[in-house]
Enzyme design. Structure first.
Site, PDB file in Angstrom:
ATOM      1  N   ASP A  85      25.664  10.295  23.221  1.00 47.16           N
ATOM      2  CA  ASP A  85      26.960  10.891  23.553  1.00 47.16           C
ATOM      3  C   ASP A  85      26.968  12.412  23.435  1.00 47.16           C
ATOM      4  OD1 ASP A  85      28.940   8.709  24.218  1.00 47.16           O
ATOM      5  OD2 ASP A  85      28.148   7.905  22.343  1.00 47.16           O
TER       6      ASP A  85
ATOM      7  N   HIS B  13      33.014   9.000  19.592  1.00 52.10           N
ATOM      8  CA  HIS B  13      31.721   8.683  18.986  1.00 52.10           C
ATOM      9  C   HIS B  13      31.116   9.791  18.116  1.00 52.10           C
ATOM     10  CE1 HIS B  13      31.106   5.256  22.149  1.00 52.10           C
ATOM     11  NE2 HIS B  13      31.964   4.933  21.224  1.00 52.10           N
TER      12      HIS B  13
END
Lengths: 368, 368
Positions: free
Chosen positions: B296, B201
């Site tokens: 993230d 990500h």
């Protein structure tokens, strides 16, 4: 003693333009390059055709891919190679440079003159060779054919400094005999840290890596530096300025530089870049295998970050760019980049560095 | 004691899907959310309409945006919120959780169960609440309207672990009464470090920042992860695996995961991603203001890098992504991200961490 002969080392676009222009001005020019390929047509023609801002033919009296004792005859040596080759060029020249010769790096990037001087000493050269560096290459140029180069335009003024700065007058006197557009910088710390390419080259290329590899063209500055990318570039620039401050320098920010150099103003870096007509149409690199990473990271960001680490200035964004660019290019820029040891600054405090670059004074223990 | 009642905390797409699906299965479901907006239509309808892989209506017996003593009646508490909210949810629940209740984070990202447990203790809860975490959210889902959610598909199997792992059997028995697709992971270190989102990500989004901001659509995996970007992602993944190894775990690489999860093979990560048909058509985020960075980075990369630092494992690429993402988003992810202290691991050695997460044994000095 007037300068009559100039040696140019490096036959890329900048070196060819330098050799051609100086030849055209009437200097006796030697042009050295590691590989023979670009030299052959120049040898055949006896010089280089110049076009663009300056047109004509610049005679080159000597082209060679090895350096020999004849280098001694060239009082001024212009080094126009990627900064990653500076140490190698120094080793190459070391046996043949003697008292009174002047070497100028165009440009030094960060720590070029320091690295060149250190490499000369390491190679056993103890002569009084004056080494200096320019803050940027004095013209925009491109090779347009065999023995043919175009100069798009000259910078109005380029700063240069000698190592140590106490000898700036001597360096500038020699350099200005040949190219009067040079003015004195405070010291090589200024030419080394007022390095806008270090700010504008690696980060945007990194943050556009997949787009560059996609092959779709885009404008490097106006599209590649989006608002989010501009925030990263500004954070990087702030770290550069903090390293400079720790060495006693107050430099202008990249945003101030845009205003001064181009009259491009903006509330932030993003707006200033959008407002700069000179950036219109400048395309992004076509590959990540590009000097924006392969030269600017090891020869600009690595030595800046190394100075920061030495002086206790955190450079987390700079470090991040160095590591990510290294991972991206599959290399360790920390290892192959310009270290404090290569610049001859290992173990020095800010004050010792300042004394060395300005006065040439070095503690006994520091002498190589 | 069979599970009859399940509380779901979080009414985003995952929480709504979880509540609807459990309601449809016949459990008595409460749904909590900080803001009332998504709850109102659910209260009006008495539940959530489910479409996609599973169709029907899932009754929800209670919706609320404050938690009260009634939470005690729900033996199983499913937390389906962004990982950056885990601590806040723990503080919210702390006064109302008692002996025998089981809390599962879907997913924990890195260190979620540890952070939740620590926050409960810090809030003064000393009850025997069993906290665990799933390695990933069990389904892909999207909110398609008021009180309406679509489940695109279930994972075949999802691993989960209790804190400590000595109580995995207890956690899994409870969880599998409700959702049989869960299997036991070694410990929360496995669920926390086998975090493929952390690998896939932030880095590609960062290295495509200007392209994302350009508004031109592109495929996130197949176009956003160019060969150069894939090299950075692989370097990041190698650091994740090194941190895991320092904690005694041998995890599969992202490339191995692509092979196992999708049957997508390749000589390198780039080729494996290109070979994965499941990634076809997945568009990139439309803004850098996205959970790929905002969740993230602080809840996956920061705790991994903090573990690496504690254990002497260098994570320069991970650190670089954290700092560049922070500069890009104008925030300090190191400061706001999941620290060792938040995970209750400050000052622990690898062996102490392992003993704590597997056996629940903690040196006296370490007890909060």
């Amino acid at each position: 003693m007037r300068v009559r002969r100039v040696a140019v080392i490096g036959a890329g676009h900048g070196g060819q333009a330098m050799a051609a222009y100086l030849g055209l001005l009437g200097f006796r020019v030697a042009l050295y390059n590691r590989s023979a390929a670009p030299l052959e047509p120049i040898a055949a023609a006896g010089g280089i055709f110049l076009e663009g801002e300056v047109g004509g033919f610049g005679p080159v009296e000597r082209v060679a891919c090895t350096i020999g004792p004849e280098l001694r005859r060239y009082r001024l040596v212009m080094v126009v190679v990627p900064a990653t080759a500076h140490r190698q060029v120094a080793r190459w020249c070391a046996p043949f440079l003697g008292d009174g010769q002047v070497v100028v790096l165009h440009p030094g990037r960060t720590g070029g003159a320091l690295a060149f001087h250190t490499a000369l000493r390491e190679a056993g050269n103890r002569a009084d060779v004056l080494v200096g560096e320019a803050q940027t290459l004095l013209f925009a140029s491109r090779v347009t054919g065999p023995a043919r180069v175009r100069i798009y335009g000259f910078k109005r003024q380029v700063r240069a400094a000698a190592l140590p700065a106490a000898r700036n007058a001597e360096l500038l006197a020699t350099l200005r005999e040949v190219l009067p557009l040079f003015t004195a910088a405070d010291s090589v710390l200024e030419t080394s840290l007022d390095n806008i390419g270090a700010v504008f080259h690696p980060a945007p290329l990194l943050l556009n890596a997949a787009r560059v590899e996609s092959g779709e063209p885009f404008e490097y500055y106006r599209q590649g530096i989006s608002p989010a990318v501009a925030r990263v570039v500004e954070a990087l620039d702030a770290e550069r300025l903090a390293v400079a401050r720790a060495l006693g320098l107050r430099l202008r920010s990249a945003r101030q530089w845009l205003a001064e150099a181009y009259g491009a103003w903006g509330a932030g870096l993003y707006e200033a870049i959008q407002a700069n007509p000179a950036y219109r149409g400048i395309g992004a690199p076509l590959s990540v295998e590009h000097r924006y990473l392969d030269e600017d990271v090891p020869a600009s960001l690595v030595p800046m970050a190394a100075l920061g680490r030495r002086l206790g200035v955190p450079t987390p964004v700079m470090d991040g760019i160095i590591h990510l660019a290294g991972a991206l290019r599959g290399t360790d820029y920390w290892r192959c980049g310009r270290s404090l040891a290569e610049m001859g600054l290992e173990g020095m405090s800010a004050e010792q560095i300042q004394r060395w670059v300005t006065l040439g004074e070095m503690d006994e223990a520091m002498v190589v």
